[in-house]
Design a protein around this motif. Structure first.
Motif, PDB file in Angstrom:
ATOM      1  N   MET A 178       0.838  -1.190   0.051  1.00 54.80           N
ATOM      2  CA  MET A 178       0.056  -0.188  -0.033  1.00 54.80           C
ATOM      3  C   MET A 178       0.905   1.057   0.003  1.00 54.80           C
ATOM      4  O   MET A 178       0.570   2.252  -0.580  1.00 54.80           O
ATOM      5  N   ARG A 179       1.951   1.305   0.746  1.00 58.42           N
ATOM      6  CA  ARG A 179       2.850   2.469   0.988  1.00 58.42           C
ATOM      7  C   ARG A 179       3.357   2.809  -0.444  1.00 58.42           C
ATOM      8  O   ARG A 179       3.123   4.113  -0.658  1.00 58.42           O
ATOM      9  N   ARG A 180       3.517   1.949  -1.448  1.00 60.45           N
ATOM     10  CA  ARG A 180       3.969   2.423  -2.707  1.00 60.45           C
ATOM     11  C   ARG A 180       2.955   3.216  -3.467  1.00 60.45           C
ATOM     12  O   ARG A 180       3.367   3.941  -4.602  1.00 60.45           O
ATOM     13  N   CYS A 181       1.753   2.751  -3.101  1.00 62.60           N
ATOM     14  CA  CYS A 181       0.649   3.448  -4.301  1.00 62.60           C
ATOM     15  C   CYS A 181      -0.091   4.525  -3.427  1.00 62.60           C
ATOM     16  O   CYS A 181      -0.573   5.369  -4.245  1.00 62.60           O
ATOM     17  N   SER A 231      -7.947  10.049  -3.152  1.00 66.30           N
ATOM     18  CA  SER A 231      -6.737   9.643  -3.312  1.00 66.30           C
ATOM     19  C   SER A 231      -6.331   8.357  -2.813  1.00 66.30           C
ATOM     20  O   SER A 231      -5.823   7.159  -3.176  1.00 66.30           O
ATOM     21  N   VAL A 232      -7.044   7.609  -1.682  1.00 62.03           N
ATOM     22  CA  VAL A 232      -6.988   6.401  -1.044  1.00 62.03           C
ATOM     23  C   VAL A 232      -7.715   5.487  -1.947  1.00 62.03           C
ATOM     24  O   VAL A 232      -7.051   4.302  -2.317  1.00 62.03           O
ATOM     25  N   LEU A 233      -8.879   5.911  -2.486  1.00 63.81           N
ATOM     26  CA  LEU A 233      -9.515   5.042  -3.272  1.00 63.81           C
ATOM     27  C   LEU A 233      -8.710   4.629  -4.632  1.00 63.81           C
ATOM     28  O   LEU A 233      -8.663   3.273  -5.181  1.00 63.81           O
ATOM     29  N   ARG A 234      -7.929   5.675  -5.089  1.00 58.39           N
ATOM     30  CA  ARG A 234      -7.190   5.495  -6.221  1.00 58.39           C
ATOM     31  C   ARG A 234      -6.139   4.492  -5.991  1.00 58.39           C
ATOM     32  O   ARG A 234      -5.593   3.471  -6.796  1.00 58.39           O
ATOM     33  N   ALA A 235      -5.239   4.763  -4.865  1.00 58.58           N
ATOM     34  CA  ALA A 235      -4.338   4.279  -4.392  1.00 58.58           C
ATOM     35  C   ALA A 235      -4.696   2.473  -4.355  1.00 58.58           C
ATOM     36  O   ALA A 235      -3.857   1.593  -4.761  1.00 58.58           O
ATOM     37  N   ILE A 236      -5.668   2.214  -3.575  1.00 61.77           N
ATOM     38  CA  ILE A 236      -5.973   0.878  -3.499  1.00 61.77           C
ATOM     39  C   ILE A 236      -6.136   0.085  -4.945  1.00 61.77           C
ATOM     40  O   ILE A 236      -6.028  -1.036  -5.076  1.00 61.77           O
ATOM     41  N   ARG A 237      -7.144   0.759  -5.723  1.00 62.76           N
ATOM     42  CA  ARG A 237      -7.414   0.152  -7.149  1.00 62.76           C
ATOM     43  C   ARG A 237      -5.990   0.169  -7.853  1.00 62.76           C
ATOM     44  O   ARG A 237      -6.285  -0.901  -8.635  1.00 62.76           O
TER      45      ARG A 237
ATOM     46  N   THR B  37      -0.221   3.768   7.941  1.00 62.07           N
ATOM     47  CA  THR B  37       0.261   5.183   8.367  1.00 62.07           C
ATOM     48  C   THR B  37       1.550   5.590   7.502  1.00 62.07           C
ATOM     49  O   THR B  37       1.925   6.832   7.848  1.00 62.07           O
ATOM     50  N   GLN B  38       2.108   4.845   6.337  1.00 60.70           N
ATOM     51  CA  GLN B  38       2.879   5.389   5.607  1.00 60.70           C
ATOM     52  C   GLN B  38       2.654   5.427   4.235  1.00 60.70           C
ATOM     53  O   GLN B  38       2.029   4.373   3.796  1.00 60.70           O
ATOM     54  N   GLY B  39       2.925   6.334   3.451  1.00 61.73           N
ATOM     55  CA  GLY B  39       2.955   6.216   2.041  1.00 61.73           C
ATOM     56  C   GLY B  39       3.848   7.128   1.568  1.00 61.73           C
ATOM     57  O   GLY B  39       5.031   7.104   2.024  1.00 61.73           O
ATOM     58  N   ASN B  40       3.769   7.247   0.324  1.00 62.68           N
ATOM     59  CA  ASN B  40       5.071   7.868  -0.420  1.00 62.68           C
ATOM     60  C   ASN B  40       4.552   9.137  -1.156  1.00 62.68           C
ATOM     61  O   ASN B  40       3.734   9.237  -2.179  1.00 62.68           O
TER      62      ASN B  40
END
Lengths: 267, 440
Positions: A178-181, A231-237, B37-40
């Protein structure tokens, strides 16, 4: 004795509450997932026009967001010079500083008002849902029968057996994906208001089968929160399919994620 | 469900709760809960297609929009050479898979056509490539020569929709344009669009012009002019070029700023070596003294809601920042860090105060919360000064000067996060920027 009967009533009610919450909260979650198809349930005029557009003229659609048409007025009349000493003034710039400009939305054709694929009213303001799931959820979260471990992973009591639970390493691996997205809203005002909770279901291959749906969507009326949620929804998709241990599918089939930017943004 | 109310008894509350659950469909398994809690933090990749249209206007519009978004630091425009789908009408759904392949998360399509009455019609749609849905769609009419402003308005609409913040691209900056040797500088007021285009001068340079500040409500600025070597605060209407002195004070007035409603000027009045803070109502001409210390109280700035004022003062020895109520009461010091603090400016968003800090012979630009906590330095160097907020409180413009004899000041911007520091190009040396409100 009156005391003991009160005590009994109290115990009975507490047990009932625990049972209700323990048994029904996951049911509630899942039911909502299955019911959802739109990523965000707030119905904006954009979405409405888009739906109408798709229903009526797929290629020639010309429905628009109804922006408030505003006329540019000419500049307010200047303060009249008085007799005070004036410093040197150059002639005003060539370019008219507030040129005439109008912003107009395309007026909606009558034909666009019919045949909506879903029975939607044309909301001028955010519709108030009859049952506010967010409030029920908030109520559930205050009940004591959910354990939250230090790792930020929690399960309700009706969860899978210990053997099926993800290990901390497996949870960390998911977080790394998830962090990467996910790109948190850096520099936004009041990051503490931008915590986004979403729920989704996954296939055994780690792809999205239902959702993602914003849980705390009562906040979606705020443009900052809406942007953060999107932005969260985009990240998950974007991030799917997730790499997960297949043998523990039962434990990660339904996931609730809390995206909390505060640590990153120093909020 | 209107029976549900926080004040009802627990027993009835439980009954209502149970009733609500009964309305819901039947269940399955528990959900796994994970905190992320971590993103980029990275700019959002966005593709902006050249707008359809005759001649070059479609491409010109896209170029200005792309430049605005890129300069904000929050967007990364995808190189147009990578586009697979190139000709999409504004009314056609894009092939989203073609845009996902090149890692665009948002897509802008549009067109510009000449209307029958000679006006230019510009319309655009913003698409969420991942969710495959439209996020915004607007159209604008204007005279054809105003196309740059339309491009800024489109960029603002995109920025607003994707970040939740108000845009700031359809704005201008006034600054002090400088020329000549260091000991005999000519200082004029000049104005430009926020992207450096449409430069023009507002004063001729016979009298020294300093510290221009924009009205938050009108195309008007207040500034300090040394007319006949007497420093006084002036008002200048940008559109007509007309000017007037603010108030008829016996001493020297300086450090002016508008109140948030544009109706008052707050400034310093110096007499006999000490200066105090005054306001003047522009309609009634009524003046009011807010501080009465024996120290130098200056650089006042209102909070955006008009309730409080931040200013600098040396009343406790060194130059520090203080906040007081709008009527001058309840003065309290907010800066306690090392060094001296000056030129406080309250963010239009209300959450932060920007300042210039002098520490060990260096000039830094920083921000702190309005109670003085959470100080962060955004940029530092030999000489950085004059912070000015963009109208959305997201970007700070300032000026920076090098050490050498033949060096002059230049304008820069930095994001409130401290990232994305960039020069703002001006024809010559430039200092003391002031950001306009949105022009609309």
């Amino acid at each position: 004795m009156p005391v003991s009967s009160n005590l009994l009533a109290s115990i009975f009610l507490h047990v009932s509450l625990a049972l209700l919450v323990g048994l029904w909260s996951p049911m509630l979650n899942d039911a909502r997932l299955n019911d959802q198809s739109l990523p965000i349930e707030i119905i904006t005029i954009d979405q409405f026009t888009k739906l109408v557009e798709e229903a009526t003229m797929p290629d020639e659609a010309d429905a628009r967001q109804e922006a408030p048409a505003f006329e540019r007025t000419t500049a307010p009349s200047a303060v009249q010079p008085d007799t005070m000493p004036l410093p040197d003034a150059a002639p005003p710039p060539d370019k008219a500083p507030t040129p005439e400009l109008t912003q107009e939305a395309v007026p909606e054709e009558p034909r666009f008002r019919v045949a909506s694929p879903v029975p939607l009213a044309r909301p001028q303001v955010k519709p108030k849902p009859l049952l506010d799931i967010g409030r029920v959820q908030a109520l559930l979260n205050k009940t004591p029968d959910q354990e939250v471990s230090d790792s930020g992973v929690s399960k309700s009591e009706a969860g899978p057996s210990a053997a099926e639970r993800l290990t901390l390493n497996e949870v960390d691996a998911f977080r790394a994906q998830m962090r990467r997205c996910w790109s948190p809203p850096a520099g936004a005002k009041q990051a503490e208001n931008l915590i986004v909770q979403v729920r989704l279901s996954l296939t055994p291959g780690g792809a999205i089968s239902a959702g993602p749906v914003v849980v705390n969507r009562a906040l979606l009326g705020d443009p900052f929160f809406r942007a953060a949620a999107e932005s969260v929804l985009r990240a998950i998709r974007r991030c799917q399919p997730f790499t997960m241990p297949t043998e523990k599918y039962a434990s990660w089939r339904n996931i609730e994620l809390t995206f909390d930017p505060r640590k990153m943004l120093g909020g | 469900m209107n029976a549900y109310h926080p004040s009802i008894s627990p027993r009835r509350g439980l009954a209502v709760l149970a009733m609500m659950f009964c309305l819901l469909p039947i269940p399955a398994l528990a959900a796994l809960k994970i905190d992320i809690t971590q993103g980029n933090v990275e700019p959002l990749p966005i593709a902006v297609l050249d707008f359809d249209g005759e001649g070059s206007v479609g491409q010109d519009l896209a170029t200005v929009i792309v430049a605005d978004l890129e300069r904000s630091g929050l967007f990364r425009p995808v190189d147009r050479d990578a586009f697979i789908e190139r000709n999409i009408g504004v009314n056609v759904r894009p092939r989203f898979s073609d845009w996902r392949v090149i890692n665009a998360l948002a897509l802008v399509t549009g067109r510009a056509v000449q209307h029958s009455d000679g006006r230019l019609l510009v319309e655009f749609r913003l698409w969420d490539v991942v969710a495959e849905e439209q996020m915004a769609g607007l159209q604008f009419f204007t005279t054809p020569e105003n196309w740059r402003r339309i491009a800024h308005l489109v960029a603002d609409a995109i920025y607003e929709r994707l970040t939740g913040e108000t845009g700031y691209f359809d704005t201008r900056l006034v600054y002090v344009s400088e020329s000549g040797p260091k000991n005999n500088r000519v200082k004029k007021l000049a104005i430009m669009d926020q992207d450096g285009f449409a430069q023009s001068e507002l004063t001729r340079g016979n009298a020294l012009a300093l510290t221009p500040r924009f009205s938050p409500t009108a195309q008007e600025i207040t500034y300090l002019s040394f007319y006949r070597n007497k420093p006084r605060v002036y008002l200048l209407n940008i559109e007509t070029g007309q000017q007037e002195v603010v108030g008829d004070f016996p001493g020297m007035t300086f450090a002016p700023r508008f109140s948030p409603d544009g109706q008052k000027i707050i400034m310093s009045l110096e007499r006999n070596g000490n200066s105090n803070i005054y306001t003047m109502d522009l309609r009634t001409r009524e003046t009011r003294r807010l501080t009465s210390s024996l120290a130098i109280d200056t650089a006042p700035c209102f909070a955006p809601d008009g309730s409080r004022i931040v200013f600098e003062s040396d009343r406790m020895g060194s130059q520090q920042l203080y906040v007081m109520e709008a009527d001058g009461s309840n003065v309290r010091r907010i800066s306690y860090g090392e060094g001296r603090y000056a030129t406080p400016v309250w963010s239009p968003r209300g959450d932060l105060i920007a300042f210039t800090k002098t520490l060990n012979g260096r000039f830094l630009i920083g921000v702190m919360r309005t109670d003085g906590s959470g100080e962060r330095i955004l940029t530092e160097g030999y000489h950085n000064e004059g912070p000015a907020w963009s109208p959305n409180g997201r970007v700070i413009a300032f000026f920076r000067e090098g050490r050498g004899e033949n060096q002059g000041p230049a304008l820069w911007t930095v994001d409130v996060t401290g990232y994305n520091e960039r020069p703002l190009s001006t024809p010559g040396w430039a200092s003391d920027p002031a950001w306009s409100p949105l022009i609309r």
